[in-house]
Design a protein around this motif. Structure first.
Motif, PDB file in Angstrom:
ATOM      1  N   ALA A 140       0.680  -1.218  -0.072  1.00 36.93           N
ATOM      2  CA  ALA A 140      -0.119   0.010  -0.111  1.00 36.93           C
ATOM      3  C   ALA A 140       0.943   1.210  -0.061  1.00 36.93           C
ATOM      4  O   ALA A 140       1.792   1.130   0.798  1.00 36.93           O
ATOM      5  CB  ALA A 140      -0.847  -0.040   1.278  1.00 36.93           C
ATOM      6  N   VAL A 141       0.721   2.159  -0.785  1.00 39.65           N
ATOM      7  CA  VAL A 141       1.707   3.267  -1.125  1.00 39.65           C
ATOM      8  C   VAL A 141       0.665   4.691  -1.118  1.00 39.65           C
ATOM      9  O   VAL A 141      -0.248   4.340  -1.532  1.00 39.65           O
ATOM     10  CB  VAL A 141       2.433   2.980  -2.204  1.00 39.65           C
ATOM     11  CG1 VAL A 141       3.449   2.106  -2.214  1.00 39.65           C
ATOM     12  CG2 VAL A 141       1.822   3.161  -3.375  1.00 39.65           C
ATOM     13  N   HIS A 142       1.203   5.443  -0.534  1.00 40.68           N
ATOM     14  CA  HIS A 142       0.620   7.060  -0.968  1.00 40.68           C
ATOM     15  C   HIS A 142       2.066   7.798  -1.294  1.00 40.68           C
ATOM     16  O   HIS A 142       2.501   8.254  -0.238  1.00 40.68           O
ATOM     17  CB  HIS A 142      -0.026   7.365   0.319  1.00 40.68           C
ATOM     18  CG  HIS A 142      -0.535   8.653  -0.056  1.00 40.68           C
ATOM     19  ND1 HIS A 142      -1.340   9.226  -0.843  1.00 40.68           N
ATOM     20  CD2 HIS A 142      -0.111  10.056   0.364  1.00 40.68           C
ATOM     21  CE1 HIS A 142      -1.573  10.812  -0.903  1.00 40.68           C
ATOM     22  NE2 HIS A 142      -0.929  11.014  -0.094  1.00 40.68           N
ATOM     23  N   ALA A 163       4.530   2.223  -9.153  1.00 44.40           N
ATOM     24  CA  ALA A 163       5.617   2.049  -8.180  1.00 44.40           C
ATOM     25  C   ALA A 163       6.042   0.655  -7.920  1.00 44.40           C
ATOM     26  O   ALA A 163       7.206   0.523  -7.959  1.00 44.40           O
ATOM     27  CB  ALA A 163       5.092   2.634  -6.795  1.00 44.40           C
ATOM     28  N   ALA A 164       5.167  -0.156  -8.051  1.00 42.85           N
ATOM     29  CA  ALA A 164       5.607  -1.498  -7.934  1.00 42.85           C
ATOM     30  C   ALA A 164       6.731  -2.073  -9.123  1.00 42.85           C
ATOM     31  O   ALA A 164       7.488  -2.600  -8.998  1.00 42.85           O
ATOM     32  CB  ALA A 164       4.298  -2.487  -7.635  1.00 42.85           C
ATOM     33  N   ASP A 203       0.663   6.074  -9.046  1.00 40.37           N
ATOM     34  CA  ASP A 203      -0.065   4.971  -8.794  1.00 40.37           C
ATOM     35  C   ASP A 203       0.809   3.734  -8.379  1.00 40.37           C
ATOM     36  O   ASP A 203       1.710   3.797  -8.575  1.00 40.37           O
ATOM     37  CB  ASP A 203      -0.899   4.563  -9.879  1.00 40.37           C
ATOM     38  CG  ASP A 203      -1.915   5.597 -10.457  1.00 40.37           C
ATOM     39  OD1 ASP A 203      -2.290   6.308  -9.503  1.00 40.37           O
ATOM     40  OD2 ASP A 203      -2.190   5.579 -11.386  1.00 40.37           O
ATOM     41  N   TYR A 204      -0.015   2.948  -7.434  1.00 41.76           N
ATOM     42  CA  TYR A 204       0.753   1.634  -6.925  1.00 41.76           C
ATOM     43  C   TYR A 204       1.303   0.810  -8.100  1.00 41.76           C
ATOM     44  O   TYR A 204       2.515   0.197  -7.574  1.00 41.76           O
ATOM     45  CB  TYR A 204      -0.283   1.010  -5.918  1.00 41.76           C
ATOM     46  CG  TYR A 204      -1.184   0.167  -6.722  1.00 41.76           C
ATOM     47  CD1 TYR A 204      -0.844  -1.188  -6.803  1.00 41.76           C
ATOM     48  CD2 TYR A 204      -2.281   0.544  -6.973  1.00 41.76           C
ATOM     49  CE1 TYR A 204      -1.732  -2.046  -7.451  1.00 41.76           C
ATOM     50  CE2 TYR A 204      -3.295  -0.324  -7.614  1.00 41.76           C
ATOM     51  CZ  TYR A 204      -2.892  -1.512  -8.099  1.00 41.76           C
ATOM     52  OH  TYR A 204      -3.921  -2.264  -8.673  1.00 41.76           O
ATOM     53  N   ASP A 205       0.762   0.492  -9.127  1.00 40.38           N
ATOM     54  CA  ASP A 205       1.049  -0.370 -10.183  1.00 40.38           C
ATOM     55  C   ASP A 205       2.428   0.406 -10.818  1.00 40.38           C
ATOM     56  O   ASP A 205       3.341  -0.421 -10.988  1.00 40.38           O
ATOM     57  CB  ASP A 205       0.128  -0.593 -11.007  1.00 40.38           C
ATOM     58  CG  ASP A 205      -0.531   0.601 -11.714  1.00 40.38           C
ATOM     59  OD1 ASP A 205      -0.443   1.830 -11.153  1.00 40.38           O
ATOM     60  OD2 ASP A 205      -1.292   0.272 -12.906  1.00 40.38           O
TER      61      ASP A 205
END
Length: 70
Positions: free
Chosen positions: A49-51, A63-64, A59-61
Motif C-alpha cells: 500500500a503506497v501513498h 511504483a511496484a 499509482d501503486y502499479d
C-alpha cells in the motif's frame, strides 16, 4: 483475511517540501530500509500500500514496477 496479515518491516526516507529527490526515489529508500528491517528480499513481498503524493502522486502499479516488484 483475519489473522493473515503482518507488517514486518518499517522504513522511511527524508520528508519535507522541495526535496531534491523524486517521490519514487524517496519511496525506494523507504522500501530498501523496510526490507532490511524485516530481513526480507523484494521477492518476499506479497502486496503493498503506497501513498506517494496527492493529487499527482504515482499509482501503486507504477511504483511496484519501478521498484522491481512482481
Amino acid at each position: 483475511m483475519r489473522d493473515k496479515t503482518a507488517i514486518v518491516g518499517i522504513g522511511q526516507s527524508e520528508y519535507g517540501r522541495f526535496l531534491p529527490d523524486s517521490q519514487l526515489k524517496l519511496g525506494a529508500k523507504a522500501l530498501k530500509a523496510a526490507l532490511a528491517d524485516a530481513g526480507l528480499e523484494r521477492e518476499d513481498i506479497d502486496g503493498m500500500a503506497v501513498h506517494l503524493g496527492w493529487p499527482l502522486g504515482v499509482d501503486y502499479d507504477h511504483a511496484a514496477e519501478a521498484y522491481g516488484l512482481d
